[in-house]
Design a protein around this motif. Structure first.
Motif, PDB file in Angstrom:
ATOM      1  N   GLY A  26       5.291  -2.605  -1.641  1.00 29.52           N
ATOM      2  CA  GLY A  26       5.512  -1.168  -1.780  1.00 29.52           C
ATOM      3  C   GLY A  26       5.670  -0.434  -0.475  1.00 29.52           C
ATOM      4  O   GLY A  26       5.262   0.733  -0.358  1.00 29.52           O
ATOM      5  N   SER A  27       6.258  -1.083   0.515  1.00 27.27           N
ATOM      6  CA  SER A  27       6.502  -0.406   1.796  1.00 27.27           C
ATOM      7  C   SER A  27       7.764  -0.962   2.427  1.00 27.27           C
ATOM      8  O   SER A  27       8.285  -2.013   2.025  1.00 27.27           O
ATOM      9  CB  SER A  27       5.320  -0.584   2.757  1.00 27.27           C
ATOM     10  N   ASN A  28       8.254  -0.244   3.436  1.00 29.17           N
ATOM     11  CA  ASN A  28       9.436  -0.676   4.165  1.00 29.17           C
ATOM     12  C   ASN A  28       9.320  -0.242   5.616  1.00 29.17           C
ATOM     13  O   ASN A  28       9.006   0.921   5.898  1.00 29.17           O
ATOM     14  CB  ASN A  28      10.713  -0.087   3.543  1.00 29.17           C
ATOM     15  N   THR A  68      11.353   0.836  -0.755  1.00 33.23           N
ATOM     16  CA  THR A  68       9.978   0.360  -0.966  1.00 33.23           C
ATOM     17  C   THR A  68       9.825  -0.409  -2.269  1.00 33.23           C
ATOM     18  O   THR A  68       8.705  -0.678  -2.705  1.00 33.23           O
ATOM     19  CB  THR A  68       8.999   1.548  -0.953  1.00 33.23           C
ATOM     20  N   ASN A 103       1.294  -1.424   4.028  1.00 37.89           N
ATOM     21  CA  ASN A 103       1.790  -2.287   5.085  1.00 37.89           C
ATOM     22  C   ASN A 103       0.667  -3.293   5.293  1.00 37.89           C
ATOM     23  O   ASN A 103      -0.349  -2.979   5.912  1.00 37.89           O
ATOM     24  CB  ASN A 103       2.068  -1.478   6.354  1.00 37.89           C
ATOM     25  N   GLY A 105       1.433   1.941  -2.110  1.00 42.09           N
ATOM     26  CA  GLY A 105       2.041   0.860  -1.346  1.00 42.09           C
ATOM     27  C   GLY A 105       1.266   0.630  -0.059  1.00 42.09           C
ATOM     28  O   GLY A 105       0.488   1.478   0.391  1.00 42.09           O
ATOM     29  N   ASP A 126       7.900   3.571   5.480  1.00 44.55           N
ATOM     30  CA  ASP A 126       7.880   4.281   4.202  1.00 44.55           C
ATOM     31  C   ASP A 126       6.945   3.561   3.244  1.00 44.55           C
ATOM     32  O   ASP A 126       6.917   2.325   3.187  1.00 44.55           O
ATOM     33  CB  ASP A 126       9.287   4.324   3.605  1.00 44.55           C
ATOM     34  N   TYR A 127       6.188   4.341   2.481  1.00 43.68           N
ATOM     35  CA  TYR A 127       5.229   3.774   1.536  1.00 43.68           C
ATOM     36  C   TYR A 127       5.453   4.386   0.152  1.00 43.68           C
ATOM     37  O   TYR A 127       5.497   5.612   0.007  1.00 43.68           O
ATOM     38  CB  TYR A 127       3.783   4.076   1.940  1.00 43.68           C
ATOM     39  N   ASN A 162       4.912   9.478  -2.367  1.00 44.96           N
ATOM     40  CA  ASN A 162       5.367   8.692  -1.225  1.00 44.96           C
ATOM     41  C   ASN A 162       4.698   9.160   0.064  1.00 44.96           C
ATOM     42  O   ASN A 162       4.317  10.333   0.197  1.00 44.96           O
ATOM     43  CB  ASN A 162       6.880   8.797  -1.071  1.00 44.96           C
TER      44      ASN A 162
END
Length: 222
Positions: A77-79, A72, A109, A107, A102-103, A169
């Motif tokens: 800040g995310s994936n 992230t 999206n 973070g 994931d954040y 997270n």
């Protein structure tokens, strides 16, 4: 314990998404159609070449790695870890796919759409502010804060987002009603297109000074 929660979340999402599989992707024309890149001696079904049935095996329906957190460390800040027909060839014609999101703390999206799929999301860790906006002319916002175990649906094609409102997270899994739902991140598409959209067009559309538009395009250029 957490691995068990992740597994149950995935199973639940897949079960829920299966109810609207046939509404969007073409219906399967055979039991399985494992996608294959080599067209030799293959059958073309639903946009993919299918592997010969006798050559198919369990690995065509398998993916590992969703237990691993995504990186992230980026501007949002995310994936998003995607599991669609490109990762599991056996998903071809089955009208379903999965993502892990994931954040990092705070973070997001960012606002985006899936042109070919409805999304159903479950929060596994943390708290997320989520929402979607209906189409013109209403442009009505539906939004809610989700906590661990909560589920939310984003209708097909509508702009939606998730934002980690917690100090730690956050983690979510989502299923989509397409083997490849596609994604259009609004800011990236508008300000980062290649070649760039004429700044005069965007300045008028967003009611902003042309210089601001040009600065935004610099931030999003690839």
């Amino acid at each position: 314990m957490m691995k068990g929660v992740h597994f149950l979340a995935i199973v639940a999402l897949l079960s829920l998404a299966s109810s609207f599989v046939s509404a969007f992707d073409p219906s399967p024309l055979q039991d399985i159609c494992v996608a294959i890149d080599d067209p030799k001696s293959a059958v073309f079904v639903n946009g993919k070449f299918c592997k010969d049935l006798k050559d198919s095996n369990a690995n065509d329906f398998f993916f590992e790695g969703l237990q691993n957190p995504g990186n992230t460390d980026n501007k949002v800040g995310s994936n998003v870890t995607t599991v669609n027909v490109d990762q599991i060839k056996g998903l071809n014609t089955l009208g379903i796919s999965l993502v892990r999101i994931d954040y990092a703390p705070y973070g997001q999206n960012p606002p985006h759409t899936h042109p070919r799929g409805t999304e159903i999301l479950v929060v596994v860790e943390g708290s997320l502010l989520v929402g979607f906006v209906t189409s013109n002319m209403e442009n009505r916002l539906f939004t809610k804060v989700l906590n661990k175990g909560d589920v939310f649906v984003f209708p097909i094609g509508l702009i939606h987002f998730q934002f980690n409102v917690g100090h730690s997270n956050a983690l979510a899994f989502a299923a989509l009603s397409s083997q490849n739902a596609g994604v259009i991140t609004i800011a990236d598409a508008v300000f980062g297109s290649d070649p760039p959209i004429n700044p005069d067009v965007l300045a008028k559309a967003f009611q902003l000074d042309k210089k601001i538009i040009e600065e935004l395009q610099k931030k999003f250029e690839y």
